[in-house]
Write an enzyme that holds these catalytic residues in place. Structure first.
Site, PDB file in Angstrom:
ATOM      1  N   HIS A 363     118.869 123.525  33.227  1.00 26.20           N
ATOM      2  CA  HIS A 363     120.103 124.175  32.775  1.00 26.20           C
ATOM      3  C   HIS A 363     121.217 123.147  32.615  1.00 26.20           C
ATOM      4  O   HIS A 363     121.884 123.081  31.577  1.00 26.20           O
ATOM      5  CB  HIS A 363     120.507 125.247  33.794  1.00 26.20           C
ATOM      6  N   GLU A 364     121.421 122.332  33.648  1.00 27.80           N
ATOM      7  CA  GLU A 364     122.531 121.371  33.612  1.00 27.80           C
ATOM      8  C   GLU A 364     122.315 120.288  32.559  1.00 27.80           C
ATOM      9  O   GLU A 364     123.248 119.900  31.845  1.00 27.80           O
ATOM     10  CB  GLU A 364     122.717 120.752  34.993  1.00 27.80           C
ATOM     11  N   HIS A 367     123.246 121.380  29.153  1.00 26.15           N
ATOM     12  CA  HIS A 367     124.670 121.251  28.827  1.00 26.15           C
ATOM     13  C   HIS A 367     124.927 119.917  28.118  1.00 26.15           C
ATOM     14  O   HIS A 367     125.752 119.835  27.196  1.00 26.15           O
ATOM     15  CB  HIS A 367     125.522 121.321  30.088  1.00 26.15           C
ATOM     16  N   TYR A 378     133.800 125.376  25.744  1.00 29.01           N
ATOM     17  CA  TYR A 378     133.507 126.090  26.978  1.00 29.01           C
ATOM     18  C   TYR A 378     134.566 127.153  27.305  1.00 29.01           C
ATOM     19  O   TYR A 378     135.164 127.167  28.376  1.00 29.01           O
ATOM     20  CB  TYR A 378     133.370 125.089  28.123  1.00 29.01           C
ATOM     21  N   GLU A 387     126.603 128.512  27.941  1.00 24.47           N
ATOM     22  CA  GLU A 387     125.898 128.863  29.166  1.00 24.47           C
ATOM     23  C   GLU A 387     124.525 129.471  28.863  1.00 24.47           C
ATOM     24  O   GLU A 387     123.534 129.174  29.535  1.00 24.47           O
ATOM     25  CB  GLU A 387     126.737 129.855  29.974  1.00 24.47           C
ATOM     26  N   ASP A 442     137.000 133.127  34.439  1.00 27.23           N
ATOM     27  CA  ASP A 442     135.760 132.410  34.132  1.00 27.23           C
ATOM     28  C   ASP A 442     135.778 131.890  32.688  1.00 27.23           C
ATOM     29  O   ASP A 442     134.806 132.018  31.948  1.00 27.23           O
ATOM     30  CB  ASP A 442     134.553 133.330  34.370  1.00 27.23           C
ATOM     31  N   HIS A 447     130.086 132.736  31.972  1.00 30.80           N
ATOM     32  CA  HIS A 447     128.855 133.036  32.718  1.00 30.80           C
ATOM     33  C   HIS A 447     128.453 134.498  32.535  1.00 30.80           C
ATOM     34  O   HIS A 447     127.279 134.810  32.337  1.00 30.80           O
ATOM     35  CB  HIS A 447     129.039 132.713  34.202  1.00 30.80           C
TER      36      HIS A 447
END
Length: 532
Positions: A363-364, A367, A378, A387, A442, A447
């Site tokens: 996942h990271e 990015h 973002y 995301e 957020d 998210h």
């Protein structure tokens, strides 16, 4: 005559007024059709699906001729070339297609986030356009050619505001460098400085600031470090093999030189200074579970992108992948800071060491892939897509279920997870566009609203009936191909959910054909989650 995109905006622009003669025509002539969809905000094309014959043109000549044909729709006066900059041309060998990425320009200054993609088939004809274009940028004081505020003063304004947000920052991971843009925010266009503030203390942050270049006002700001987590044997007691480097007869380091420019794993030993110390061992049997997982899962993620999509590291050019474990104390987070991965150890209740989950690592690192390709901003819908792309490819790399972070999240609660692509509502996220979060928390629900696109991806892969719409599943492999192709070739920084639908359809068309089962399933999947 088309209306101005913002009431009160001047329709005049300072440009050359050379006449043009289109060298090619859309096959369906010049009349409006359902194949040209206009932005509700700007009343300019955000999708053009009309085929456009090349008539002997190729490369930049084809691109300029194509844009000139739709000049009136874009509300452009004068030379089209003054309004776009060609950023890149990519050939896709699998589909024998070409993909061009452009940047909107105004008086030689880029318009932040407003990019466009144009796509050419194997016969050399343009098949589609996706992106956003802001017309009629006025020449009032906001849009003056020269900034009244210096870079130094703009940075000072951003730093003063940042101190109110997080406290005093004494050291930056990347030296802040204000860059001048035209910045469009909440119906206004500004001459502005964009400034990235990347730091670790007093808390990790990667803030984007936009400072009015005339008044010094903060136009917008947001933090790009998200709050998901990591994987390893490590952490869960499983043994795994991975590449290291022998330094001497009694010394080994966590450095893999077989993949791209390398994969390296460091430790801060519970400090916050990056990258820390390169992990070392005397007998090449590693007992630090967090480091083992971070290193092995970075390798596994690299291998997935290389073997499945032909991508050499996150930037496509073999960039070194650096990870740091044991960041701070009881730190319940993992993040990509723009140049490397960072993992906390968790507090043992909310998280185990975060490098212990393959889907979190993937996942990271996704990015980073998104940052180097579509650049999805973002905030709001583009941030939710950012995301979601990380969740989708986290699930693809992990390839065991449709949950995110279940291996390290709340170890005392069996079956718990951060998010579910199969059922976003299980963790409080929407599974339909009608249920989307519309507040400001957020970063505008990046998210939370990721659940909408996550559900579409799950339905595309696995099939099912949702809100009365039945989707025929096409499997993980074809689903991953479609989303990767859409991410790297079609999406742009401000893409919204509607643009995601069109990008996925175009990607499926490139890969499998316009009349394919895959295209029909993409359409049904987005119908099912209420995205038109």
């Amino acid at each position: 005559m088309k209306k101005s995109w913002k009431k009160g905006f001047a329709l005049t622009v300072a440009l050359t007024t050379t006449a043009f003669v289109p060298l090619a025509q859309p096959m369906s002539a010049m009349a409006k059709s359902d194949e040209v969809q206009f932005s509700k905000e700007f009343d300019t094309p955000e999708f053009i699906g009309e085929p456009f014959e090349a008539d002997g043109l190729d490369g930049e000549d084809l691109i300029w001729s194509y844009l000139e044909t739709y000049q009136d729709d874009f509300q452009i006066e004068g030379d089209v070339k003054e309004h776009f900059k060609l950023l890149e041309e990519v050939e896709n060998d699998e589909t024998n297609t070409k993909h061009y990425r452009l940047q909107e320009m105004y008086n030689g200054i880029p318009v932040f986030g407003y990019q466009q993609t144009i796509h050419v088939d194997e016969d050399g004809n343009v098949t589609s356009f996706l992106g956003q274009f802001v017309p009629n940028l006025s020449s009032d004081k906001k849009m003056s050619r020269k900034a009244k505020l210096s870079e130094e003063k703009a940075l000072k304004q951003a730093l003063a505001d940042l101190e109110d947000e997080v406290g005093e920052v004494e050291e930056f991971e990347v030296e802040p460098q204000p860059e001048q843009y035209i910045y469009v925010h909440e119906g206004e266009a500004y001459l502005a400085y964009a400034i990235e503030l990347n730091f670790l203390d007093p808390v990790p942050g990667r803030w984007m600031y936009f400072v009015d270049a005339n008044t010094g006002d903060i136009i917008n700001k947001y933090n790009m470090i998200d709050t998901v987590t990591g994987t390893g044997k490590g952490v869960l007691g499983d043994e795994k093999s991975f590449e290291t480097t022998k330094q001497s007869s009694t010394s080994y380091v966590m450095r893999d030189t077989t993949r791209g420019s390398g994969i390296e794993t460091y430790t801060t030993a519970n400090s916050t200074r990056l990258p820390g110390t390169l992990m070392s061992d005397s007998d090449n049997y590693w007992t630090d579970g967090a480091a083992v997982d971070a290193h092995a899962y970075a390798q596994q993620t690299y291998d997935y992108y290389k073997n499945t999509h032909g991508r050499n590291s996150f930037d496509g050019n073999g960039a070194k992948i650096r990870s740091t474990v044991h960041y701070s104390r009881s730190y319940n987070n993992a993040f990509w800071n723009g140049s490397q991965m960072v993992y906390g150890d968790g507090d043992g209740r909310t998280f185990l060491p975060l490098s212990g989950a393959l889907d979190v690592v993937a996942h990271e690192l996704t990015h980073a892939v998104t940052e180097r390709t579509a650049g999805l901003i973002y905030q709001n819908e583009s941030g939710a897509l950012n995301e979601s792309m990380s969740d989708i490819f986290g699930a693809m790399v992990d390839d065991d279920d449709w949950l995110m972070g279940e291996d390290v999240y709340t170890p005392g609660t069996p079956g718990d997870a951060l998010r579910s692509l199969e059922d976003p509502t299980a963790y409080g996220d929407p599974d339909h566009y009608s249920k989307r979060y519309t507040g400001s928390q957020d970063n505008g629900g990046v998210h939370t609203n990721s659940g909408i696109n996550n559900k579409a991806a799950y339905l595309l892969a696995e099939g099912g009936t949702h809100y009365g719409v039945t989707v025929r599943g096409i499997g993980r492999e074809d689903t991953a191909k479609i989303y990767y192709h859409a991410l790297t070739h079609y999406l742009t920084p401000y893409s919204n959910f509607s643009a995601m639908r069109r990008a996925a359809i175009q990607a499926a068309t490139d890969l499998f054909g316009a009349n394919s089962e895959q295209v029909r399933s993409v359409q049904a999947a987005y119908d099912a989650v209420g995205v038109k």
